[in-house]
Design a protein around this motif. Structure first.
Motif, PDB file in Angstrom:
ATOM      1  N   THR A 123     -36.381  13.085 -28.218  1.00 61.01           N
ATOM      2  CA  THR A 123     -35.485  12.189 -26.986  1.00 61.01           C
ATOM      3  C   THR A 123     -34.595  11.502 -27.815  1.00 61.01           C
TER       4      THR A 123
ATOM      5  N   LYS B 285     -33.925  10.991 -22.761  1.00 61.44           N
ATOM      6  CA  LYS B 285     -33.657  12.445 -22.527  1.00 61.44           C
ATOM      7  C   LYS B 285     -34.272  13.374 -23.527  1.00 61.44           C
TER       8      LYS B 285
ATOM      9  N   GLU C 129     -34.308  16.632 -19.338  1.00 64.64           N
ATOM     10  CA  GLU C 129     -35.013  15.656 -18.545  1.00 64.64           C
ATOM     11  C   GLU C 129     -35.860  14.421 -19.225  1.00 64.64           C
ATOM     12  N   ASP C 130     -36.439  13.556 -18.604  1.00 66.03           N
ATOM     13  CA  ASP C 130     -37.317  12.634 -19.525  1.00 66.03           C
ATOM     14  C   ASP C 130     -38.620  12.966 -19.225  1.00 66.03           C
TER      15      ASP C 130
END
Length: 446
Positions: A138, A143, A165-166
């Protein structure tokens, strides 16, 4: 021969190849690249497509020349798939071109011929890691910018659904907000975090992962991305839950048996002995004989021993009146018998579930038994505090203490720990030689 073809020939490249001009238009694509992106050579759209229509997740300005990079390509079905590539730039007839060479795990030998040892070694490490672990990368905001196939397999999401997305997309709701707050505080401070997390897959199923998150730091010591390496432990957690349930059932059976024996001793043998004592007292009112005095004393001693044994097995006051009266009664008997003053501070305004009350009572009982045996003190303290969703109990002394890392725990400490876990709680022992001991129990309450 066109200048693009001369450039390919000059590089002597085998494998998947894209040649891109300085504005991002594709000028050449070979058959291997067509196969990799899911096209047939005859069915490939005409040249003139742009780079980001094949590699949408890559910013060309951030790609280092000659270094193997992992990314995602966009295939003919519109789905993202992982791949490796390296890039080199060239000028031909004054014009700038970018040559992208694609590789996969099976072509690492080919990659070794074209790359320096260090990037090739990193590719080998990545390949090996991907075979065993669930991997995600991430950015500094959390993210997702990379997931491997195992991540997709266990989460049941496609890579394209995860990128950008997270990790809230797989949040199960099992862990409290504070759990993730502590996690983020650790990794944003540059510390490695390790723990177990329960996640939720796309189909609604749950799975557990043993997780290590490593921050990557820039020159100022600030994280610029995070690498998460996970191993699935769902089956292990299931077995642990079954063992905890089994332990709780065994403890319940033990307590029921203790209760039965306690009542039989008190109501059966104890009452019979008391009847004999009444008979002896009547005889003593009519006869004066030393043997009657001896019989009276022995009967009274036996009655007292049976009462103590019945109490140790299961005090009836715990079932009849509840936890606090049972503890007060126990502490009175304990202090009178062993000459150890126990200061009791309790803030608990209600009855708890029977199993929870039993757990708290037994932990206090066992902890004070250890104080009597090992602490070498004449006073101790018991504190009970009720919070919104838990009860916290602390038993403390200022005695000899012990080294908690000095070897296996005794039966008493093991018993307390098992009771705590069977109730869904947690037991903590704090002790140092010469600095006393604290036993801290926290159990959840509804």
């Amino acid at each position: 021969m066109a200048k693009e073809e001369r450039l390919i020939e000059r590089q002597d490249v085998s494998g998947g190849v894209l040649l891109v001009d300085d504005v991002g238009k594709i000028q050449y694509i070979n058959e291997h690249a067509c196969e990799k992106f899911g096209y047939k050579m005859g069915g490939l759209p005409g040249l003139g497509l742009y780079f980001d229509e094949f590699l949408p997740k890559i910013d060309p300005e951030t790609v280092a020349e000659g270094i193997v990079t992992s990314t995602y390509g966009l295939n003919a079905e519109g789905e993202l798939f992982p791949l490796f590539f390296s890039m080199n730039s060239f000028r031909l007839d004054g014009e700038l071109y970018f040559l992208y060479v694609f590789h996969d795990g099976e072509n690492r030998a080919r990659l070794a011929d074209k790359m320096s040892a260090s990037p090739n070694e990193l590719v080998d490490y990545k390949f090996a890691l991907d075979q065993a672990a669930i991997v995600a990368i991430t950015d500094q905001r959390g993210k997702i910018k990379y997931v491997n196939d195992k991540f997709c397999e266990i989460s049941k999401y496609r890579a394209g659904e995860l990128l950008g997305e997270d990790h809230r997309i797989i949040n199960s709701g099992y862990h409290p907000r504070e759990f993730f707050t502590d996690l983020w505080q650790a990794i944003t401070a540059g510390r490695v975090w390790h723990g177990e997390i329960k996640n939720r897959a796309k189909d609604g199923s749950y799975y557990w992962v043993d997780t290590t998150i490593i921050p990557f730091l820039d020159g100022d010591g600030k994280p610029y991305q995070y690498l998460a390496i996970r191993f699935e432990i769902t089956e292990r957690k299931r077995i642990e839950a079954e063992l905890q349930k089994m332990t709780a059932q065994i403890i319940d059976v033990q307590e029921e048996e203790r209760k039965r024996l306690s009542r039989e001793l008190h109501d059966g043998l104890g009452q019979n002995l008391y009847s004999h004592l009444i008979t002896i007292n009547r005889l003593m009112s009519e006869l004066d004989h030393p043997l009657l005095v001896q019989m009276q004393e022995e009967a009274m001693e036996m009655i007292e021993e049976i009462r103590d044994l019945s109490w140790e097995l299961r005090p009836s006051v715990l079932d009849d009146l509840g936890l606090v009266p049972a503890i007060r009664s126990f502490l009175t008997r304990y202090s009178n018998h062993y000459k150890i003053a126990v200061h009791f501070d309790c803030v608990l305004g209600r009855r708890l579930a029977p199993g929870t009350e039993t757990t708290i009572y037994r932990v206090i009982q066992e902890a004070l038994t250890n104080v009597r045996k090992y602490a070498g003190v004449d006073e101790a303290a018991v504190t009970i505090r009720e919070y919104e969703d838990a009860v916290r109990v602390m038993i403390e002394d200022c005695g000899r203490g012990f080294d908690i890392s000095g070897g296996p725990r005794g039966v008493g400490l093991f018993s307390m720990d098992e009771r705590a876990r069977a109730s869904g709680g947690e037991l903590q022992i704090i002790s140092e030689p010469g600095k006393g001991t604290k036993v801290i129990l926290e159990v959840p309450v509804g």
